[in-house]
Scaffold this motif. Structure first.
Motif, PDB file in Angstrom:
ATOM      1  N   LYS A  43      90.606 -74.903  29.316  1.00 38.18           N
ATOM      2  CA  LYS A  43      91.146 -75.009  27.844  1.00 38.18           C
ATOM      3  C   LYS A  43      91.179 -73.692  27.124  1.00 38.18           C
ATOM      4  O   LYS A  43      91.878 -73.421  26.189  1.00 38.18           O
ATOM      5  CB  LYS A  43      90.146 -75.776  27.233  1.00 38.18           C
ATOM      6  CG  LYS A  43      88.808 -75.429  26.988  1.00 38.18           C
ATOM      7  CD  LYS A  43      88.042 -76.659  26.361  1.00 38.18           C
ATOM      8  CE  LYS A  43      86.610 -76.222  26.044  1.00 38.18           C
ATOM      9  NZ  LYS A  43      85.777 -77.201  25.601  1.00 38.18           N
ATOM     10  N   LEU A  44      90.516 -72.580  27.721  1.00 39.51           N
ATOM     11  CA  LEU A  44      90.567 -71.297  27.077  1.00 39.51           C
ATOM     12  C   LEU A  44      91.152 -70.240  27.664  1.00 39.51           C
ATOM     13  O   LEU A  44      91.136 -68.869  27.200  1.00 39.51           O
ATOM     14  CB  LEU A  44      88.829 -70.798  26.829  1.00 39.51           C
ATOM     15  CG  LEU A  44      87.868 -71.656  26.241  1.00 39.51           C
ATOM     16  CD1 LEU A  44      86.583 -71.189  26.412  1.00 39.51           C
ATOM     17  CD2 LEU A  44      88.356 -71.593  24.705  1.00 39.51           C
ATOM     18  N   GLN A  45      91.792 -70.658  28.986  1.00 38.84           N
ATOM     19  CA  GLN A  45      92.477 -69.644  29.460  1.00 38.84           C
ATOM     20  C   GLN A  45      93.617 -68.947  28.749  1.00 38.84           C
ATOM     21  O   GLN A  45      93.776 -67.670  28.722  1.00 38.84           O
ATOM     22  CB  GLN A  45      93.201 -70.210  30.792  1.00 38.84           C
ATOM     23  CG  GLN A  45      94.055 -68.913  31.887  1.00 38.84           C
ATOM     24  CD  GLN A  45      94.620 -69.611  32.890  1.00 38.84           C
ATOM     25  OE1 GLN A  45      94.665 -69.408  33.896  1.00 38.84           O
ATOM     26  NE2 GLN A  45      95.656 -70.658  32.612  1.00 38.84           N
ATOM     27  N   HIS A  46      94.327 -69.740  28.071  1.00 39.65           N
ATOM     28  CA  HIS A  46      95.442 -69.065  27.165  1.00 39.65           C
ATOM     29  C   HIS A  46      95.243 -68.133  26.346  1.00 39.65           C
ATOM     30  O   HIS A  46      95.525 -67.054  26.177  1.00 39.65           O
ATOM     31  CB  HIS A  46      96.506 -70.410  26.495  1.00 39.65           C
ATOM     32  CG  HIS A  46      97.567 -69.692  25.909  1.00 39.65           C
ATOM     33  ND1 HIS A  46      98.689 -69.040  26.239  1.00 39.65           N
ATOM     34  CD2 HIS A  46      97.361 -69.493  24.493  1.00 39.65           C
ATOM     35  CE1 HIS A  46      99.237 -68.782  25.215  1.00 39.65           C
ATOM     36  NE2 HIS A  46      98.593 -69.162  23.977  1.00 39.65           N
ATOM     37  N   GLN A  47      94.054 -68.525  25.637  1.00 38.90           N
ATOM     38  CA  GLN A  47      93.346 -67.902  24.475  1.00 38.90           C
ATOM     39  C   GLN A  47      92.918 -66.424  25.101  1.00 38.90           C
ATOM     40  O   GLN A  47      92.846 -65.304  24.303  1.00 38.90           O
ATOM     41  CB  GLN A  47      92.378 -68.601  23.683  1.00 38.90           C
ATOM     42  CG  GLN A  47      91.790 -67.968  22.357  1.00 38.90           C
ATOM     43  CD  GLN A  47      90.798 -68.836  21.768  1.00 38.90           C
ATOM     44  OE1 GLN A  47      90.581 -69.853  22.222  1.00 38.90           O
ATOM     45  NE2 GLN A  47      90.178 -68.358  20.756  1.00 38.90           N
ATOM     46  N   LEU A  48      92.133 -66.500  26.233  1.00 31.33           N
ATOM     47  CA  LEU A  48      91.899 -65.226  26.937  1.00 31.33           C
ATOM     48  C   LEU A  48      92.577 -64.341  27.134  1.00 31.33           C
ATOM     49  O   LEU A  48      92.821 -63.225  26.933  1.00 31.33           O
ATOM     50  CB  LEU A  48      90.908 -65.664  27.977  1.00 31.33           C
ATOM     51  CG  LEU A  48      90.554 -64.592  28.957  1.00 31.33           C
ATOM     52  CD1 LEU A  48      89.375 -63.646  28.269  1.00 31.33           C
ATOM     53  CD2 LEU A  48      89.839 -64.969  30.224  1.00 31.33           C
ATOM     54  N   VAL A  49      93.858 -64.720  27.759  1.00 32.68           N
ATOM     55  CA  VAL A  49      95.003 -63.879  28.027  1.00 32.68           C
ATOM     56  C   VAL A  49      95.627 -63.209  27.119  1.00 32.68           C
ATOM     57  O   VAL A  49      95.708 -62.221  26.835  1.00 32.68           O
ATOM     58  CB  VAL A  49      95.700 -64.708  29.101  1.00 32.68           C
ATOM     59  CG1 VAL A  49      97.191 -63.960  29.509  1.00 32.68           C
ATOM     60  CG2 VAL A  49      95.303 -65.111  30.383  1.00 32.68           C
ATOM     61  N   LYS A  50      95.693 -64.088  25.918  1.00 30.21           N
ATOM     62  CA  LYS A  50      96.458 -63.669  24.790  1.00 30.21           C
ATOM     63  C   LYS A  50      95.739 -62.726  23.932  1.00 30.21           C
ATOM     64  O   LYS A  50      95.935 -61.397  23.624  1.00 30.21           O
ATOM     65  CB  LYS A  50      96.474 -65.021  23.680  1.00 30.21           C
ATOM     66  CG  LYS A  50      97.319 -64.499  22.455  1.00 30.21           C
ATOM     67  CD  LYS A  50      97.290 -65.473  21.273  1.00 30.21           C
ATOM     68  CE  LYS A  50      97.854 -65.228  20.147  1.00 30.21           C
ATOM     69  NZ  LYS A  50      98.030 -66.287  19.153  1.00 30.21           N
ATOM     70  N   SER A  51      94.330 -62.701  24.120  1.00 30.63           N
ATOM     71  CA  SER A  51      93.385 -61.797  23.506  1.00 30.63           C
ATOM     72  C   SER A  51      93.261 -60.535  24.479  1.00 30.63           C
ATOM     73  O   SER A  51      93.306 -59.252  23.793  1.00 30.63           O
ATOM     74  CB  SER A  51      91.677 -62.146  23.342  1.00 30.63           C
ATOM     75  OG  SER A  51      91.119 -61.283  22.776  1.00 30.63           O
ATOM     76  N   LEU A  52      93.433 -60.619  25.776  1.00 41.79           N
ATOM     77  CA  LEU A  52      93.375 -59.344  26.714  1.00 41.79           C
ATOM     78  C   LEU A  52      94.580 -58.633  26.224  1.00 41.79           C
ATOM     79  O   LEU A  52      94.543 -57.433  26.129  1.00 41.79           O
ATOM     80  CB  LEU A  52      93.302 -59.792  28.000  1.00 41.79           C
ATOM     81  CG  LEU A  52      91.900 -60.297  28.442  1.00 41.79           C
ATOM     82  CD1 LEU A  52      91.947 -60.901  29.823  1.00 41.79           C
ATOM     83  CD2 LEU A  52      90.907 -59.231  28.496  1.00 41.79           C
ATOM     84  N   CYS A  53      95.730 -59.274  26.203  1.00 40.80           N
ATOM     85  CA  CYS A  53      96.978 -58.769  26.051  1.00 40.80           C
ATOM     86  C   CYS A  53      97.124 -57.887  24.476  1.00 40.80           C
ATOM     87  O   CYS A  53      97.416 -56.814  24.494  1.00 40.80           O
ATOM     88  CB  CYS A  53      98.197 -59.736  26.098  1.00 40.80           C
ATOM     89  SG  CYS A  53      98.421 -60.245  27.696  1.00 40.80           S
ATOM     90  N   GLY A  54      96.615 -58.551  23.553  1.00 42.37           N
ATOM     91  CA  GLY A  54      96.657 -58.095  22.325  1.00 42.37           C
ATOM     92  C   GLY A  54      95.752 -56.963  22.240  1.00 42.37           C
ATOM     93  O   GLY A  54      96.275 -55.747  21.696  1.00 42.37           O
ATOM     94  N   LEU A  55      94.504 -56.958  22.883  1.00 42.36           N
ATOM     95  CA  LEU A  55      93.742 -55.642  22.926  1.00 42.36           C
ATOM     96  C   LEU A  55      93.953 -54.443  23.679  1.00 42.36           C
ATOM     97  O   LEU A  55      94.257 -53.269  23.208  1.00 42.36           O
ATOM     98  CB  LEU A  55      92.405 -56.027  23.420  1.00 42.36           C
ATOM     99  CG  LEU A  55      91.604 -56.938  22.480  1.00 42.36           C
ATOM    100  CD1 LEU A  55      90.353 -57.358  23.234  1.00 42.36           C
ATOM    101  CD2 LEU A  55      90.723 -56.022  21.277  1.00 42.36           C
ATOM    102  N   TYR A  56      94.811 -54.948  24.594  1.00 42.57           N
ATOM    103  CA  TYR A  56      95.505 -53.710  25.650  1.00 42.57           C
ATOM    104  C   TYR A  56      96.563 -53.161  24.916  1.00 42.57           C
ATOM    105  O   TYR A  56      96.628 -51.997  24.831  1.00 42.57           O
ATOM    106  CB  TYR A  56      96.087 -54.330  26.926  1.00 42.57           C
ATOM    107  CG  TYR A  56      96.629 -53.477  27.775  1.00 42.57           C
ATOM    108  CD1 TYR A  56      95.622 -52.635  28.871  1.00 42.57           C
ATOM    109  CD2 TYR A  56      97.879 -52.989  27.967  1.00 42.57           C
ATOM    110  CE1 TYR A  56      96.269 -51.781  29.717  1.00 42.57           C
ATOM    111  CE2 TYR A  56      98.198 -52.153  28.878  1.00 42.57           C
ATOM    112  CZ  TYR A  56      97.623 -51.567  29.705  1.00 42.57           C
ATOM    113  OH  TYR A  56      97.919 -50.393  30.435  1.00 42.57           O
ATOM    114  N   LYS A  57      97.388 -53.946  24.427  1.00 42.53           N
ATOM    115  CA  LYS A  57      98.441 -53.275  23.459  1.00 42.53           C
ATOM    116  C   LYS A  57      97.900 -52.407  22.340  1.00 42.53           C
ATOM    117  O   LYS A  57      98.735 -51.471  22.008  1.00 42.53           O
ATOM    118  CB  LYS A  57      99.511 -54.349  22.696  1.00 42.53           C
ATOM    119  CG  LYS A  57     100.405 -55.074  23.709  1.00 42.53           C
ATOM    120  CD  LYS A  57     101.116 -56.169  22.967  1.00 42.53           C
ATOM    121  CE  LYS A  57     101.762 -57.019  24.209  1.00 42.53           C
ATOM    122  NZ  LYS A  57     102.451 -58.246  23.404  1.00 42.53           N
TER     123      LYS A  57
END
Length: 476
Positions: free
Chosen positions: A265-279
């Motif tokens: 249930k947290l996978q999408h949120q994790l990926v979104k957060s990682l991508c945002g931080l990387y950008k």
């Protein structure tokens, strides 16, 4: 001619260097603590003097390496370790009294710590300064002489290491260069101790070679270090810790997060957060000056092959940026997040050692724990979560070389705590007092006065003495 001025080209020359260092040790088998501290202080001063040269040389070897990765990842921890050793060495080296017990009275028992002799150290390319100088400085602190085999992938850094171990220090550490074949010859030398940092596969060969001489080994290896995200987590903070651990030195760290176990249930949120931080932090991708290159073309090709293989087996490759994610010419690679992974994919079988992060989902925490325990023990295990009971449960039901909660990488920088692996991720420890003990022989020392009053009774096999001893020690 000093040892550190030479480059070994043959097995015979390597043996000559070993024999010369052995001669140095035989001439002075016990260095005073004051002398060891003086050598460590000289080493520290030289290291700080050569800082700029190390930064420039390391960047040349990598194609491009950030000053942050060299200073914060190599120079700083090495300097801190030497300073910590200088401060605590007199206490570590002090003879340790032990209880003799009634059976040995009035004799006294103690443990003294003596140098082992000539130590062999094989260092890797990913942190070519820290992972060479820290074990060398620890071995010298224990009173040993050292042959240091450096990686052929870092020729420019190796030249600065030779400068570091020049002058008087060259009588205590000789820097050896050479290809893989030389490493094999090196590990067959009759060292008093052999210390290796590198892959598990090579570690097996090192241990086999050392066994011919009954040489004790310390193996600092690696493996697939997981991150477990629990239900009770601040996902954005967890993503920051994971991104730091994965992108520092372009993920070329033995304790870098290799894959993440996250509730589905947290996978999408994790990926979104990682991508945002990387950008935010790597907005220029491979064009940015804050991203270290992959060490060479070979390792770049290895990483891209892993991604291609995963995609062929059904994985989804997520790139936080639409462009500037890869530059084959400069062997630079940005963050690649891989989802929908399975065990058939090579990236789930091999240590990644690069800016690739695999995501594995789970339904129940017990499934995540089972997933870890069904695989070889990792060098590092990371937990991201706020529930203390949950974190303690994971800690108690898993095994790993090191363990960290709500952080990554930083457990390695603790000066006063041991660092080492378990099973396929390593054997033995170093750092702090444990490092001193690794390179020392703990010598059982029995001290008896002018006459042992029990000798006559022992020689005559006195029945009264036997009866007394049985009464003291052989009762249920």
């Amino acid at each position: 001619m000093r040892l550190s001025d030479t480059v070994t080209a043959s097995a015979s020359e390597l043996k000559t260097q070993f024999d010369e260092m052995q001669r140095h040790f035989d001439e002075q088998p016990y260095l005073t603590i004051a002398k060891r501290i003086q050598l460590l202080k000289s080493l520290k001063r030289a290291l700080l003097t050569l800082e700029a040269e190390f930064v420039a040389a390391s960047s040349k070897d990598f194609g491009y390496r950030t000053a942050f990765d060299t200073v914060l990842g190599d120079i700083l921890p090495t300097t801190k370790t030497i300073s910590h050793t200088i401060t605590h060495l007199p206490k570590w080296a002090k003879e340790s009294p032990r209880k003799a017990g009634l059976s040995l009275a009035p004799s006294k028992v103690a443990v003294s710590y003596q140098p082992k002799g000539v130590v062999g150290i094989i260092s890797p390319w990913n942190y070519p300064i820290q992972l060479a100088v820290v074990p060398v400085s620890t071995a010298i602190a224990a009173g040993n002489r050292v042959l240091l085999k450096v990686s052929e992938f870092t020729p420019h850094t190796n030249q600065v290491l030779k400068k570091l171990f020049s002058g008087e220090l060259s009588d205590y550490c000789a820097v050896i260069e050479g290809e893989a074949q030389l490493s094999q010859q090196f590990s067959h030398l009759p060292f008093a101790h052999l210390f290796f940092t590198g892959s598990t596969a090579v570690g097996r060969h090192i241990m086999a070679a050392a066994s011919n001489n009954l040489t004790p080994v310390t193996l600092e290896l690696g493996g697939k270090s997981p991150v477990v995200i629990t239900d009770q987590v601040d996902i954005d903070k967890a993503a920051k810790a994971i991104l730091f651990g994965k992108m520092t030195n372009a993920g070329q760290i033995c304790v870098a997060p290799d894959y993440v176990l996250v509730p589905e249930k947290l996978q999408h949120q994790l990926v979104k957060s990682l991508c945002g931080l990387y950008k935010k932090h790597y907005k220029l991708g491979v064009e940015g000056k804050n991203l270290t290159s992959v060490i060479n073309d070979h390792h770049f090709a290895r990483l891209t092959d892993l991604l291609a293989d995963a995609q062929q087996h059904g994985a989804q490759i997520i790139k936080p940026l639409e462009e500037n994610q890869s530059d084959a010419h400069k062997h630079r690679l940005g963050l690649h997040i891989v989802t929908d992974v399975n065990d058939q994919m090579k990236l789930m079988q091999e240590e990644l050692f690069g800016p690739i992060l695999a995501i594995v989902t789970y339904q129940q925490l017990s499934h995540a724990i089972d997933y870890i325990n069904q695989r070889p023990q990792p060098l590092a295990l990371y937990i991201m979560g706020q529930n203390r009971q949950t974190n303690a449960h994971i800690q108690q039901h898993t095994q790993s070389g090191t363990f960290a909660i709500n952080d990554t990488l930083m457990q390695v920088t603790a000066d006063d705590a041991p660092f080492g692996g378990l099973g396929p991720s390593g054997m033995g420890n170093y750092h702090g007092r444990e490092g001193f003990l690794t390179f020392s022989h703990a010598r059982n020392t029995l001290k008896t006065g002018g006459f042992n009053p029990k000798l006559n009774l022992l020689l005559s096999q006195n029945k009264l003495l036997m009866k007394a001893l049985k009464w003291l020690y052989l009762r249920p």
